[in-house]
Write an enzyme that holds these catalytic residues in place. Structure first.
Site, PDB file in Angstrom:
ATOM      1  N   TYR A 180       1.157  -1.238   0.167  1.00  0.00           N
ATOM      2  CA  TYR A 180       0.093   0.040   0.073  1.00  0.00           C
ATOM      3  C   TYR A 180       0.961   1.174   0.150  1.00  0.00           C
ATOM      4  CZ  TYR A 180      -3.833  -3.035   1.183  1.00  0.00           C
ATOM      5  OH  TYR A 180      -4.995  -3.852   1.135  1.00  0.00           O
ATOM      6  N   LYS A 196       3.839 -15.530   1.837  1.00  0.00           N
ATOM      7  CA  LYS A 196       3.858 -16.126   0.324  1.00  0.00           C
ATOM      8  C   LYS A 196       5.325 -16.174  -0.187  1.00  0.00           C
ATOM      9  CE  LYS A 196       1.316 -17.709  -3.247  1.00  0.00           C
ATOM     10  NZ  LYS A 196       0.539 -18.733  -2.956  1.00  0.00           N
ATOM     11  N   ASP A 232      -2.479 -18.240   1.095  1.00  0.00           N
ATOM     12  CA  ASP A 232      -3.752 -18.999   0.441  1.00  0.00           C
ATOM     13  C   ASP A 232      -4.257 -20.224   1.349  1.00  0.00           C
ATOM     14  OD1 ASP A 232      -1.211 -19.876  -0.201  1.00  0.00           O
ATOM     15  OD2 ASP A 232      -1.645 -20.678  -2.194  1.00  0.00           O
ATOM     16  N   ASP A 271      -5.049  -7.406   5.856  1.00  0.00           N
ATOM     17  CA  ASP A 271      -6.313  -6.613   5.304  1.00  0.00           C
ATOM     18  C   ASP A 271      -7.531  -7.442   5.208  1.00  0.00           C
ATOM     19  OD1 ASP A 271      -8.136  -4.630   4.778  1.00  0.00           O
ATOM     20  OD2 ASP A 271      -7.132  -3.824   3.037  1.00  0.00           O
ATOM     21  N   ASP A 316     -10.726  -9.339   7.273  1.00  0.00           N
ATOM     22  CA  ASP A 316     -12.258  -9.208   7.109  1.00  0.00           C
ATOM     23  C   ASP A 316     -12.818 -10.456   7.154  1.00  0.00           C
ATOM     24  OD1 ASP A 316     -12.043  -6.429   7.129  1.00  0.00           O
ATOM     25  OD2 ASP A 316     -13.018  -6.338   5.012  1.00  0.00           O
TER      26      ASP A 316
END
Ligand code: NAD
Length: 358
Positions: A142, A188, A220, A244, A248
């Site tokens: 970000y 990852k 994943d 993020d 959620d």
């Protein structure tokens, strides 16, 4: 009597409604725990843009840095979506986090026994879930450079430096020490070099916390495991974008986004806020669930002010309100004895907090 200075940033949409309820509960807990609050309001988001032309006025940063903690509602709404990116409410929030240096976002996901049926997963999968996502907040893709777009390409860069990983890893291990002493670091590393560095540094830092069990998981797989068997997790340590998304996802375990608090902490002042946004679709109707914000105020007492007993009182009052069957609209379908408004829910919890002293 000790007086804590709290910066209140109500923001847009349901922000003012939910912050008012958190203040009600904070005042109730202050009067029975022998301390006091002085509040100073500051503007951020669309309302700040409308008033000053800037979604994050300098005054808001000054007020926040001069306080003991910031209690934040939510920002944003369609009205401001067409503005240039740097004038949009969300840009103000990203800049705010960077200015305050809040590099760690703590997001607990707890499933209340009374609401096991509210989750989209089976009760036996979610009953007893109590995990904490520790998300790096001011680095990663970000914020990384270079970034940009032209007509045919868009690009962002995921960068983490060793010190950035070290400080968030310390935060996760320290929190794990106060919980079940397990950290699962999410990355990852099979594909991304930045993740390989993340994994190596987290493994090094773990040696300073021999009591904490460290495991690693690819993002994943983590997304899948959160749905398959969420109880396997205690602290989930993640970078910005993975956290993020996963936080959620974790929020849905509990049944409503309106229940989940967060704390963003760093070297200076912490920001305490619900994980949800400004919910323009329900703003002004008095139906928003204030519990995420009330629980964020509890995290503020616990992590910023060290008022653990007061935080425990709020958490107990929230549980009691749910146990007694009080529900806001979002949870009305789940064993509600009484459906109440935003303000009624705040008053019920404040009332239980006040009774808690005896
Ligand atoms: P949202 O979280 O605002 O709403 C998603 C859904 O959840 C909506 O149906 C909403 O009604 C519901 N909801 C959210 N909070 C609730 C509560 N307390 N009680 C009951 N229901 C609740 O997400 P969105 O609709 O994607 O975004 C709306 C605006 O909020 C956008 O402008 C977005 O950029 C902004 N946003 C701000 C923040 C923040 O301030 N930290 C975070 C996320 C989104």
């Amino acid at each position: 009597m000790k007086t804590y200075k709290i910066a209140l940033i109500k923001g847009d949409g349901i922000g003012p409604e939910i912050i008012d309820e958190a203040v009600k509960v904070l005042d109730a807990v202050a009067s029975c725990c022998n301390f006091d609050f002085s509040y100073e309001e500051a503007l951020m988001g669309g309302c700040a843009y409308d008033a000053t032309g800037d979604p994050l006025p300098q005054e808001t940063i000054t007020i926040s840095l001069n306080s003991d903690a910031v209690l934040f509602g939510a920002i944003g709404g369609e009205k401001w979506d067409k503005l240039p990116r740097e004038k949009r409410p969300e840009s103000g929030l990203l800049r705010f986090r960077k200015e305050l240096g809040v590099y760690a976002n703590l997001r607990p996901a707890v499933v209340y026994d009374e609401l096991v049926n509210a989750s989209s997963l089976k009760p036996e999968i979610v009953r007893g879930v109590d995990l904490m996502v520790v998300r790096e907040l001011i680095g990663g893709i970000y914020f990384g450079e270079p970034k940009g777009r032209d007509e045919n390409r868009g690009w962002n860069t995921m960068v983490y430096t060793r010190p950035e990983i070290e400080r968030i890893a310390h935060q996760a291990f320290k929190i794990a020490m106060t919980r079940s002493k397990r950290v699962c670091s999410i990355d990852k590393a099979n594909v991304l070099d930045v993740s390989q560095l993340w994994r190596d540094v987290v493994t090094e830092i773990a040696q300073q916390y021999p009591e904490v069990e460290l495991s690693h998981m690819y993002v994943d797989n983590a997304a899948m495991q959160l749905i398959r068997d969420p109880k396997q997790f205690d602290v989930m340590l993640t970078g910005n974008i993975f956290g993020d998304i996963l936080s959620d996802e974790a929020s849905m375990l509990s049944g409503s986004i309106g229940l989940l608090p967060s704390a963003s902490v760093g070297a200076k002042i912490g920001v305490y806020e619900p994980i949800h946004g400004s919910a323009p679709d329900i703003a002004g109707q008095g139906i928003a669930n204030p519990i995420a914000t009330i629980s964020s105020a509890s995290m503020m007492l616990r992590y910023a002010l060290g008022e653990t007993a007061a935080a425990d009182k709020i958490d107990a009052a929230v549980k009691r309100a749910l146990k007694e069957g009080y529900r806001t609209q979002d949870l009305a379908k789940f064993d509600a004895k009484e459906v109440c408004s935003t303000s009624e829910m705040g008053s019920i919890i404040a009332n239980y907090v006040a009774k808690c002293k005896h």
